[in-house]
Design a protein around this motif. Structure first.
Motif, PDB file in Angstrom:
ATOM      1  N   ILE A  38       5.961  -0.350  -7.877  1.00 23.95           N
ATOM      2  CA  ILE A  38       4.799  -1.089  -8.359  1.00 23.95           C
ATOM      3  C   ILE A  38       3.885  -1.518  -7.219  1.00 23.95           C
ATOM      4  CG2 ILE A  38       5.848  -3.395  -8.278  1.00 23.95           C
ATOM      5  CD1 ILE A  38       4.482  -3.868 -11.071  1.00 23.95           C
ATOM      6  N   ASN A  39       4.411  -1.498  -5.989  1.00 23.18           N
ATOM      7  CA  ASN A  39       3.676  -2.005  -4.834  1.00 23.18           C
ATOM      8  C   ASN A  39       3.136  -0.843  -4.000  1.00 23.18           C
ATOM      9  OD1 ASN A  39       3.020  -3.085  -2.209  1.00 23.18           O
ATOM     10  ND2 ASN A  39       4.185  -4.920  -2.731  1.00 23.18           N
ATOM     11  N   GLN A  40       1.829  -0.604  -4.072  1.00 17.37           N
ATOM     12  CA  GLN A  40       1.228   0.526  -3.357  1.00 17.37           C
ATOM     13  C   GLN A  40       1.341   0.369  -1.850  1.00 17.37           C
ATOM     14  OE1 GLN A  40      -0.182   3.455  -4.825  1.00 17.37           O
ATOM     15  NE2 GLN A  40       0.107   4.063  -2.690  1.00 17.37           N
ATOM     16  N   ALA A  41       1.180  -0.855  -1.354  1.00 16.32           N
ATOM     17  CA  ALA A  41       1.280  -1.070   0.097  1.00 16.32           C
ATOM     18  C   ALA A  41       2.673  -0.709   0.604  1.00 16.32           C
ATOM     19  CB  ALA A  41       0.941  -2.519   0.432  1.00 16.32           C
ATOM     20  N   SER A  42       3.695  -1.057  -0.168  1.00 16.14           N
ATOM     21  CA  SER A  42       5.065  -0.732   0.226  1.00 16.14           C
ATOM     22  C   SER A  42       5.325   0.768   0.147  1.00 16.14           C
ATOM     23  CB  SER A  42       6.062  -1.477  -0.665  1.00 16.14           C
ATOM     24  OG  SER A  42       5.960  -2.873  -0.474  1.00 16.14           O
ATOM     25  N   ILE A  43       4.736   1.415  -0.852  1.00 18.07           N
ATOM     26  CA  ILE A  43       4.843   2.879  -0.943  1.00 18.07           C
ATOM     27  C   ILE A  43       4.249   3.523   0.300  1.00 18.07           C
ATOM     28  CG2 ILE A  43       4.050   4.938  -2.180  1.00 18.07           C
ATOM     29  CD1 ILE A  43       4.080   3.242  -4.750  1.00 18.07           C
ATOM     30  N   ASP A  44       3.033   3.089   0.655  1.00 11.44           N
ATOM     31  CA  ASP A  44       2.358   3.664   1.827  1.00 11.44           C
ATOM     32  C   ASP A  44       3.163   3.444   3.093  1.00 11.44           C
ATOM     33  OD1 ASP A  44       0.292   4.386   0.125  1.00 11.44           O
ATOM     34  OD2 ASP A  44      -0.964   2.662   0.631  1.00 11.44           O
ATOM     35  N   ALA A  45       3.730   2.240   3.233  1.00 15.32           N
ATOM     36  CA  ALA A  45       4.516   1.928   4.425  1.00 15.32           C
ATOM     37  C   ALA A  45       5.779   2.780   4.492  1.00 15.32           C
ATOM     38  CB  ALA A  45       4.880   0.439   4.434  1.00 15.32           C
ATOM     39  N   THR A  46       6.427   2.975   3.352  1.00 15.33           N
ATOM     40  CA  THR A  46       7.651   3.776   3.314  1.00 15.33           C
ATOM     41  C   THR A  46       7.359   5.229   3.669  1.00 15.33           C
ATOM     42  OG1 THR A  46       8.610   2.321   1.639  1.00 15.33           O
ATOM     43  CG2 THR A  46       9.576   4.517   1.857  1.00 15.33           C
ATOM     44  N   ILE A  47       6.297   5.767   3.097  1.00 16.91           N
ATOM     45  CA  ILE A  47       5.922   7.150   3.411  1.00 16.91           C
ATOM     46  C   ILE A  47       5.574   7.285   4.880  1.00 16.91           C
ATOM     47  CG2 ILE A  47       4.167   8.925   3.000  1.00 16.91           C
ATOM     48  CD1 ILE A  47       4.141   8.044   0.068  1.00 16.91           C
ATOM     49  N   SER A  48       4.872   6.293   5.419  1.00 11.71           N
ATOM     50  CA  SER A  48       4.523   6.316   6.841  1.00 11.71           C
ATOM     51  C   SER A  48       5.765   6.262   7.721  1.00 11.71           C
ATOM     52  CB  SER A  48       3.610   5.128   7.163  1.00 11.71           C
ATOM     53  OG  SER A  48       3.307   5.079   8.540  1.00 11.71           O
ATOM     54  N   ASP A  49       6.753   5.476   7.309  1.00 11.69           N
ATOM     55  CA  ASP A  49       7.989   5.347   8.084  1.00 11.69           C
ATOM     56  C   ASP A  49       8.782   6.646   8.121  1.00 11.69           C
ATOM     57  OD1 ASP A  49       7.502   2.686   8.633  1.00 11.69           O
ATOM     58  OD2 ASP A  49       8.813   1.916   7.045  1.00 11.69           O
ATOM     59  N   PHE A  50       8.777   7.390   7.003  1.00  9.07           N
ATOM     60  CA  PHE A  50       9.697   8.510   6.870  1.00  9.07           C
ATOM     61  C   PHE A  50       9.050   9.890   6.902  1.00  9.07           C
ATOM     62  CE2 PHE A  50      12.378   5.358   4.259  1.00  9.07           C
ATOM     63  CZ  PHE A  50      13.000   4.900   5.411  1.00  9.07           C
ATOM     64  N   ARG A  51       7.732   9.948   6.809  1.00  9.31           N
ATOM     65  CA  ARG A  51       7.106  11.270   6.792  1.00  9.31           C
ATOM     66  C   ARG A  51       7.070  11.839   8.210  1.00  9.31           C
ATOM     67  NH1 ARG A  51       1.699  11.649   3.779  1.00  9.31           N
ATOM     68  NH2 ARG A  51       2.998  12.248   1.994  1.00  9.31           N
ATOM     69  N   ASN A  52       7.908  12.785   8.454  1.00 10.74           N
ATOM     70  CA  ASN A  52       7.977  13.469   9.747  1.00 10.74           C
ATOM     71  C   ASN A  52       8.338  14.917   9.457  1.00 10.74           C
ATOM     72  OD1 ASN A  52       8.110  14.072  12.457  1.00 10.74           O
ATOM     73  ND2 ASN A  52      10.200  13.309  12.693  1.00 10.74           N
ATOM     74  N   GLY A  53       7.401  15.580   8.773  1.00 15.78           N
ATOM     75  CA  GLY A  53       7.688  16.931   8.322  1.00 15.78           C
ATOM     76  C   GLY A  53       8.546  16.956   7.074  1.00 15.78           C
ATOM     77  N   GLU A  54       8.831  15.746   6.509  1.00 13.35           N
ATOM     78  CA  GLU A  54       9.666  15.668   5.315  1.00 13.35           C
ATOM     79  C   GLU A  54       8.795  15.734   4.063  1.00 13.35           C
ATOM     80  OE1 GLU A  54      12.709  15.822   5.823  1.00 13.35           O
ATOM     81  OE2 GLU A  54      13.175  14.878   7.736  1.00 13.35           O
ATOM     82  N   ALA A  55       9.407  16.145   2.965  1.00 17.19           N
ATOM     83  CA  ALA A  55       8.708  16.218   1.678  1.00 17.19           C
ATOM     84  C   ALA A  55       8.902  14.897   0.952  1.00 17.19           C
ATOM     85  CB  ALA A  55       9.252  17.373   0.853  1.00 17.19           C
ATOM     86  N   ILE A  56       7.894  14.036   1.006  1.00 13.56           N
ATOM     87  CA  ILE A  56       7.994  12.722   0.386  1.00 13.56           C
ATOM     88  C   ILE A  56       6.675  12.401  -0.307  1.00 13.56           C
ATOM     89  CG2 ILE A  56       7.415  11.605   2.598  1.00 13.56           C
ATOM     90  CD1 ILE A  56       9.093   9.200   1.668  1.00 13.56           C
ATOM     91  N   PHE A  57       6.777  11.868  -1.517  1.00 12.93           N
ATOM     92  CA  PHE A  57       5.595  11.586  -2.333  1.00 12.93           C
ATOM     93  C   PHE A  57       5.746  10.198  -2.943  1.00 12.93           C
ATOM     94  CE2 PHE A  57       6.825  16.008  -2.436  1.00 12.93           C
ATOM     95  CZ  PHE A  57       5.656  16.693  -2.120  1.00 12.93           C
ATOM     96  N   GLY A  58       4.629   9.553  -3.230  1.00  7.17           N
ATOM     97  CA  GLY A  58       4.675   8.220  -3.815  1.00  7.17           C
ATOM     98  C   GLY A  58       3.713   8.064  -4.973  1.00  7.17           C
ATOM     99  N   PHE A  59       4.151   7.330  -5.999  1.00 11.42           N
ATOM    100  CA  PHE A  59       3.315   7.044  -7.160  1.00 11.42           C
ATOM    101  C   PHE A  59       3.456   5.566  -7.508  1.00 11.42           C
ATOM    102  CE2 PHE A  59       4.358  11.493  -7.399  1.00 11.42           C
ATOM    103  CZ  PHE A  59       3.210  12.109  -7.903  1.00 11.42           C
ATOM    104  N   GLN A  60       2.329   4.900  -7.648  1.00  8.21           N
ATOM    105  CA  GLN A  60       2.359   3.510  -8.093  1.00  8.21           C
ATOM    106  C   GLN A  60       2.506   3.482  -9.604  1.00  8.21           C
ATOM    107  OE1 GLN A  60      -1.211   1.184  -7.433  1.00  8.21           O
ATOM    108  NE2 GLN A  60      -0.071  -0.731  -7.388  1.00  8.21           N
ATOM    109  N   VAL A  61       3.526   2.795 -10.085  1.00  3.62           N
ATOM    110  CA  VAL A  61       3.766   2.750 -11.529  1.00  3.62           C
ATOM    111  C   VAL A  61       4.522   1.473 -11.879  1.00  3.62           C
ATOM    112  CG1 VAL A  61       5.841   4.167 -11.238  1.00  3.62           C
ATOM    113  CG2 VAL A  61       4.797   3.963 -13.491  1.00  3.62           C
TER     114      VAL A  61
END
Length: 268
Positions: A38-61
């Motif tokens: 539900i938290n877009q800022a937390s989604i963005d932070a998580t993707i930023s932390d872990f995206r290193n050539g990894e397949a990761i996607f986020g959806f606010q819902v």
């Protein structure tokens, strides 16, 4: 789901707590990971932390909103494809006596903790059945096994989740479908959600709890309590003790009925 490499894993509540840890563990296993939160800022932070050539996607819902669930599930299918592993992890708790709950406390708790997992699973189960492969993991609670003051609505939501989750497992077995269902029932986890709780039984560390859940999925476990003795303690105790004796043991000896006395919860 013995092999997670290359699988698409959707984790609700995946931008914080054990959800975020499970995102990392799944990425380490070379899975494609989708976060619902539900938290877009937390989604963005998580993707930023872990995206290193990894397949990761986020959806606010908002998983209490059936329309958002349906719309976001369609976006996932169109943009990413079939979900192989669904982890229903999002949850809330309101630590009050029942008479102190507002109507919205009750409806939100049941919507997020119980209705949400069912509605989300319904969106993705058809594809799993059609491909005869998939795994659904529902994060319930040991609060779904033992009654507890100041947790009445939370306990109700988790009791219902456990009953539905294990019934779904039996349905998949009866239909001879290779869709596994794992029901997880952890004790209190030190993520902030239960801040203020005092317990004689050790409170779980998030890293260890998340690792246990992922391993349970890999091993196709059916029902898992964390720690493991919780299930045996509650079921055996309830079977051989009268209600009065069990209340004395759980309340006075184990101190379970007083764990929520100083509950404050996660700071907003």
């Amino acid at each position: 789901m013995k092999e997670l490499k290359g699988k698409t894993v959707l984790i609700t509540g995946g931008a914080s707590g054990i959800g975020k840890i499970m995102v990392r563990l799944m990425l380490a296993r070379k899975a494609k990971v989708i976060i619902w939160d539900i938290n877009q800022a937390s989604i963005d932070a998580t993707i930023s932390d872990f995206r290193n050539g990894e397949a990761i996607f986020g959806f606010q819902v908002d998983v209490s909103n059936s329309e958002q669930i349906h719309e976001t599930a369609n976006r996932v299918k169109q943009q990413i494809g079939i979900v192989d592993v669904l982890i229903n992890n999002a949850g809330i708790v309101v630590g009050k006596y029942f008479h102190e709950h507002s109507d919205s406390d009750i409806t939100a708790t049941m919507a997020i903790n119980t209705n949400g997992p069912m509605l989300i699973t319904k969106e993705f189960l058809g594809d799993m059945i059609n491909q005869n492969s998939g795994h659904i993991c529902n994060i319930a609670s040991s609060g779904g096994l033992v009654s507890n003051p100041k947790m009445s609505v939370y306990a109700a939501s988790k009791w219902a989740l456990i009953g539905w989750s294990d019934s779904l497992r039996l349905e998949m077995e009866q239909l001879n479908k290779d869709v596994n269902v794992t029901t997880i029932m952890p004790y209190y986890i030190n993520t902030g959600m239960f801040d203020g709780v005092k317990s004689r039984i050790p409170i779980l560390e998030p890293e260890a709890a998340a690792a246990t859940i992922v391993k349970a999925i890999e091993r196709n476990k059916k029902m898992v309590t964390i720690p493991g003795y919780i299930y045996r303690f509650t079921r055996l105790g309830q079977a051989i003790m009268s209600i009065a004796v069990f209340d004395w043991f759980a309340g006075s000896v184990m101190g379970i009925y007083k764990t929520m006395e100083h509950f404050v919860g996660r700071k907003k």
